[in-house]
Write a protein that holds these residues in place. Structure first.
Motif, PDB file in Angstrom:
ATOM      1  N   VAL A 165      -8.901  37.526  58.897  1.00 13.98           N
ATOM      2  CA  VAL A 165      -7.689  37.535  59.739  1.00 13.98           C
ATOM      3  C   VAL A 165      -6.553  36.831  58.982  1.00 13.98           C
ATOM      4  O   VAL A 165      -6.736  35.585  58.409  1.00 13.98           O
ATOM      5  CB  VAL A 165      -8.109  36.903  61.302  1.00 13.98           C
ATOM      6  N   GLU A 166      -5.520  37.433  58.865  1.00 16.33           N
ATOM      7  CA  GLU A 166      -4.349  36.784  58.229  1.00 16.33           C
ATOM      8  C   GLU A 166      -3.708  35.536  58.775  1.00 16.33           C
ATOM      9  O   GLU A 166      -3.928  35.408  59.844  1.00 16.33           O
ATOM     10  CB  GLU A 166      -3.292  37.944  57.972  1.00 16.33           C
ATOM     11  N   PRO A 167      -3.472  34.675  57.918  1.00 20.62           N
ATOM     12  CA  PRO A 167      -2.781  33.331  58.673  1.00 20.62           C
ATOM     13  C   PRO A 167      -1.755  33.540  59.880  1.00 20.62           C
ATOM     14  O   PRO A 167      -1.702  32.908  60.730  1.00 20.62           O
ATOM     15  CB  PRO A 167      -2.466  32.485  57.709  1.00 20.62           C
ATOM     16  N   GLN A 168      -0.942  34.559  59.547  1.00 18.87           N
ATOM     17  CA  GLN A 168       0.068  34.855  60.374  1.00 18.87           C
ATOM     18  C   GLN A 168      -0.476  35.553  61.903  1.00 18.87           C
ATOM     19  O   GLN A 168       0.401  35.896  62.721  1.00 18.87           O
ATOM     20  CB  GLN A 168       1.185  35.694  60.111  1.00 18.87           C
ATOM     21  N   GLY A 169      -1.779  35.557  61.815  1.00 22.67           N
ATOM     22  CA  GLY A 169      -2.396  36.573  62.855  1.00 22.67           C
ATOM     23  C   GLY A 169      -2.663  37.953  62.908  1.00 22.67           C
ATOM     24  O   GLY A 169      -3.014  38.500  63.833  1.00 22.67           O
ATOM     25  N   GLY A 170      -2.188  38.602  61.919  1.00 22.55           N
ATOM     26  CA  GLY A 170      -2.566  39.916  61.673  1.00 22.55           C
ATOM     27  C   GLY A 170      -3.950  40.182  61.561  1.00 22.55           C
ATOM     28  O   GLY A 170      -4.733  39.382  60.836  1.00 22.55           O
ATOM     29  N   ASP A 171      -4.482  41.289  61.470  1.00 22.97           N
ATOM     30  CA  ASP A 171      -5.774  41.660  61.493  1.00 22.97           C
ATOM     31  C   ASP A 171      -6.118  42.471  60.230  1.00 22.97           C
ATOM     32  O   ASP A 171      -5.941  43.605  60.120  1.00 22.97           O
ATOM     33  CB  ASP A 171      -6.366  42.450  62.733  1.00 22.97           C
ATOM     34  N   THR A 172      -6.368  41.540  59.003  1.00 24.55           N
ATOM     35  CA  THR A 172      -6.617  42.308  57.959  1.00 24.55           C
ATOM     36  C   THR A 172      -7.920  43.229  57.980  1.00 24.55           C
ATOM     37  O   THR A 172      -7.730  44.322  57.282  1.00 24.55           O
ATOM     38  CB  THR A 172      -7.045  41.194  56.628  1.00 24.55           C
ATOM     39  N   LEU A 173      -8.642  42.920  58.565  1.00 22.28           N
ATOM     40  CA  LEU A 173      -9.909  43.952  58.906  1.00 22.28           C
ATOM     41  C   LEU A 173      -9.360  45.611  58.980  1.00 22.28           C
ATOM     42  O   LEU A 173     -10.211  46.395  58.527  1.00 22.28           O
ATOM     43  CB  LEU A 173     -10.787  43.304  59.973  1.00 22.28           C
ATOM     44  N   ARG A 174      -8.649  45.520  59.953  1.00 21.69           N
ATOM     45  CA  ARG A 174      -8.261  47.048  60.137  1.00 21.69           C
ATOM     46  C   ARG A 174      -7.615  47.782  59.194  1.00 21.69           C
ATOM     47  O   ARG A 174      -7.641  49.004  59.056  1.00 21.69           O
ATOM     48  CB  ARG A 174      -7.231  47.148  61.505  1.00 21.69           C
ATOM     49  N   ALA A 175      -7.083  47.046  58.091  1.00 29.70           N
ATOM     50  CA  ALA A 175      -6.580  47.816  56.960  1.00 29.70           C
ATOM     51  C   ALA A 175      -7.742  48.283  56.061  1.00 29.70           C
ATOM     52  O   ALA A 175      -7.276  49.568  55.511  1.00 29.70           O
ATOM     53  CB  ALA A 175      -5.844  46.538  55.948  1.00 29.70           C
ATOM     54  N   PHE A 176      -8.730  47.921  56.239  1.00 28.31           N
ATOM     55  CA  PHE A 176      -9.849  48.742  55.343  1.00 28.31           C
ATOM     56  C   PHE A 176     -11.220  49.083  55.966  1.00 28.31           C
ATOM     57  O   PHE A 176     -12.005  49.781  55.402  1.00 28.31           O
ATOM     58  CB  PHE A 176     -10.198  47.953  54.123  1.00 28.31           C
ATOM     59  N   ASN A 177     -11.504  48.639  57.010  1.00 29.26           N
ATOM     60  CA  ASN A 177     -12.842  49.124  57.753  1.00 29.26           C
ATOM     61  C   ASN A 177     -12.685  49.475  59.240  1.00 29.26           C
ATOM     62  O   ASN A 177     -11.984  48.933  59.795  1.00 29.26           O
ATOM     63  CB  ASN A 177     -13.491  47.476  57.736  1.00 29.26           C
ATOM     64  N   VAL A 178     -13.564  50.191  59.369  1.00 32.76           N
ATOM     65  CA  VAL A 178     -13.617  51.272  60.476  1.00 32.76           C
ATOM     66  C   VAL A 178     -14.482  50.307  61.810  1.00 32.76           C
ATOM     67  O   VAL A 178     -14.147  50.672  62.846  1.00 32.76           O
ATOM     68  CB  VAL A 178     -14.081  52.704  60.429  1.00 32.76           C
ATOM     69  N   ASN A 179     -15.193  49.732  61.400  1.00 34.26           N
ATOM     70  CA  ASN A 179     -16.271  49.021  62.118  1.00 34.26           C
ATOM     71  C   ASN A 179     -16.464  47.636  62.250  1.00 34.26           C
ATOM     72  O   ASN A 179     -16.897  47.081  61.435  1.00 34.26           O
ATOM     73  CB  ASN A 179     -17.801  49.718  62.017  1.00 34.26           C
ATOM     74  N   PRO A 180     -15.533  46.993  63.206  1.00 33.69           N
ATOM     75  CA  PRO A 180     -15.351  45.410  63.169  1.00 33.69           C
ATOM     76  C   PRO A 180     -16.491  44.748  63.749  1.00 33.69           C
ATOM     77  O   PRO A 180     -16.564  43.567  63.974  1.00 33.69           O
ATOM     78  CB  PRO A 180     -14.150  45.102  63.806  1.00 33.69           C
ATOM     79  N   ALA A 181     -17.480  45.401  64.198  1.00 33.98           N
ATOM     80  CA  ALA A 181     -18.707  44.945  64.922  1.00 33.98           C
ATOM     81  C   ALA A 181     -19.349  43.801  64.180  1.00 33.98           C
ATOM     82  O   ALA A 181     -19.588  44.236  63.148  1.00 33.98           O
ATOM     83  CB  ALA A 181     -19.646  46.310  65.399  1.00 33.98           C
ATOM     84  N   PRO A 182     -20.058  42.891  64.982  1.00 28.35           N
ATOM     85  CA  PRO A 182     -20.972  41.855  63.952  1.00 28.35           C
ATOM     86  C   PRO A 182     -22.150  42.834  63.598  1.00 28.35           C
ATOM     87  O   PRO A 182     -22.536  43.745  64.191  1.00 28.35           O
ATOM     88  CB  PRO A 182     -21.394  40.857  65.141  1.00 28.35           C
ATOM     89  N   PHE A 183     -22.748  42.091  62.653  1.00 26.50           N
ATOM     90  CA  PHE A 183     -23.999  42.563  62.003  1.00 26.50           C
ATOM     91  C   PHE A 183     -25.281  41.732  62.315  1.00 26.50           C
ATOM     92  O   PHE A 183     -25.038  40.637  62.335  1.00 26.50           O
ATOM     93  CB  PHE A 183     -23.902  42.417  60.353  1.00 26.50           C
ATOM     94  N   PHE A 184     -26.211  42.319  62.877  1.00 24.81           N
ATOM     95  CA  PHE A 184     -27.311  41.495  62.915  1.00 24.81           C
ATOM     96  C   PHE A 184     -28.305  41.901  61.717  1.00 24.81           C
ATOM     97  O   PHE A 184     -28.627  42.815  61.388  1.00 24.81           O
ATOM     98  CB  PHE A 184     -27.838  41.976  64.417  1.00 24.81           C
ATOM     99  N   GLU A 212      -9.168  42.440  48.650  1.00 27.04           N
ATOM    100  CA  GLU A 212      -9.283  41.234  48.069  1.00 27.04           C
ATOM    101  C   GLU A 212      -8.771  40.236  48.966  1.00 27.04           C
ATOM    102  O   GLU A 212      -7.711  40.104  49.419  1.00 27.04           O
ATOM    103  CB  GLU A 212      -8.603  41.070  46.826  1.00 27.04           C
ATOM    104  N   PHE A 213      -9.870  39.255  49.194  1.00 24.00           N
ATOM    105  CA  PHE A 213      -9.756  38.232  50.427  1.00 24.00           C
ATOM    106  C   PHE A 213     -10.295  36.969  49.936  1.00 24.00           C
ATOM    107  O   PHE A 213     -11.317  37.047  49.753  1.00 24.00           O
ATOM    108  CB  PHE A 213      -9.994  38.857  51.896  1.00 24.00           C
ATOM    109  N   GLN A 214      -9.585  35.887  50.188  1.00 25.87           N
ATOM    110  CA  GLN A 214     -10.269  34.698  50.135  1.00 25.87           C
ATOM    111  C   GLN A 214     -10.207  33.988  51.535  1.00 25.87           C
ATOM    112  O   GLN A 214      -9.206  33.584  52.063  1.00 25.87           O
ATOM    113  CB  GLN A 214      -9.529  33.846  49.122  1.00 25.87           C
ATOM    114  N   THR A 215     -11.343  33.405  51.711  1.00 20.19           N
ATOM    115  CA  THR A 215     -11.443  32.803  53.108  1.00 20.19           C
ATOM    116  C   THR A 215     -10.909  31.500  53.148  1.00 20.19           C
ATOM    117  O   THR A 215     -10.901  30.812  51.992  1.00 20.19           O
ATOM    118  CB  THR A 215     -12.944  32.679  53.805  1.00 20.19           C
ATOM    119  N   PRO A 216     -10.673  30.614  53.924  1.00 24.77           N
ATOM    120  CA  PRO A 216      -9.938  29.381  54.006  1.00 24.77           C
ATOM    121  C   PRO A 216     -11.198  28.246  53.190  1.00 24.77           C
ATOM    122  O   PRO A 216     -10.503  27.352  52.742  1.00 24.77           O
ATOM    123  CB  PRO A 216      -9.896  28.929  55.593  1.00 24.77           C
TER     124      PRO A 216
END
Length: 173
Positions: free
Chosen positions: A57-76, A118-122
């Motif tokens: 998630v971008e620091p400004q609150g945007g959802d980076t996930l939606r830019a590249f991935n169709v399935n935001p569900a958690p993985f078990f 390309e994304f670096q987590t906090p």
């Protein structure tokens, strides 16, 4: 480390009770590496699906996930419905990073909505991805395939303790 993330269950429902031994073996491998890695400069994890999507998630609150991935569900990641990937595996990666080892997760199959990611987590974990989809006919492409720009591959090089990367157009475009 190479993971078979096709074993994971990416839906908000109880994971199927299949491949339980293989799933647990992957968790044990990740846990063992996290416990023992010390001399390495980097821990590179190769996988298929976009792991740790909920962290992007971008620091400004945007959802980076939606830019590249169709399935935001958690993985078990095991047959236990409480064993969700981010909650159980990500702390292991952070623990390794805190000991001074760079952690880089590289995923594939990102070409649906972006040719490179390309994304670096906090916490300093790198999440990289690239994908190829230009063999998909636009006429028959599912609606979630939105990027038909030039395909890119991720090129890595390692020298003197440094891992670097670049997204290079496929075919020299």
């Amino acid at each position: 480390t190479v993971l078979n993330t096709n074993l994971f269950w990416p839906y908000p429902s109880t994971p199927p009770q299949e491949n339980c031994t293989d799933k647990m073996a992957q968790w044990q491998m990740v846990h063992n590496v996290a416990d023992t890695i010390s001399e390495a400069t980097h821990w590179v994890i190769l996988h298929h699906h976009a792991l740790f999507s909920d962290l992007m998630v971008e620091p400004q609150g945007g959802d980076t996930l939606r830019a590249f991935n169709v399935n935001p569900a958690p993985f078990f990641t095991t047959c236990d419905s409480l064993f969700e990937l981010t909650g159980t595996w990500y702390p292991e990666l952070v623990r390794v990073k805190q000991r001074g080892v760079e952690v880089v997760c590289i995923g594939g199959d990102f070409g649906m909505r972006a040719k490179q990611f390309e994304f670096q987590t906090p916490e300093g974990i790198w999440l990289l991805g690239s994908g190829i989809n230009n063999s998909v006919s636009r006429e028959y492409a599912p609606a979630y395939v939105t990027d038909f720009g030039p395909d890119h591959v991720l090129e890595l090089w390692y020298q003197e303790g440094r891992l670097e990367w670049a997204f290079v157009p496929l075919g020299g475009e």
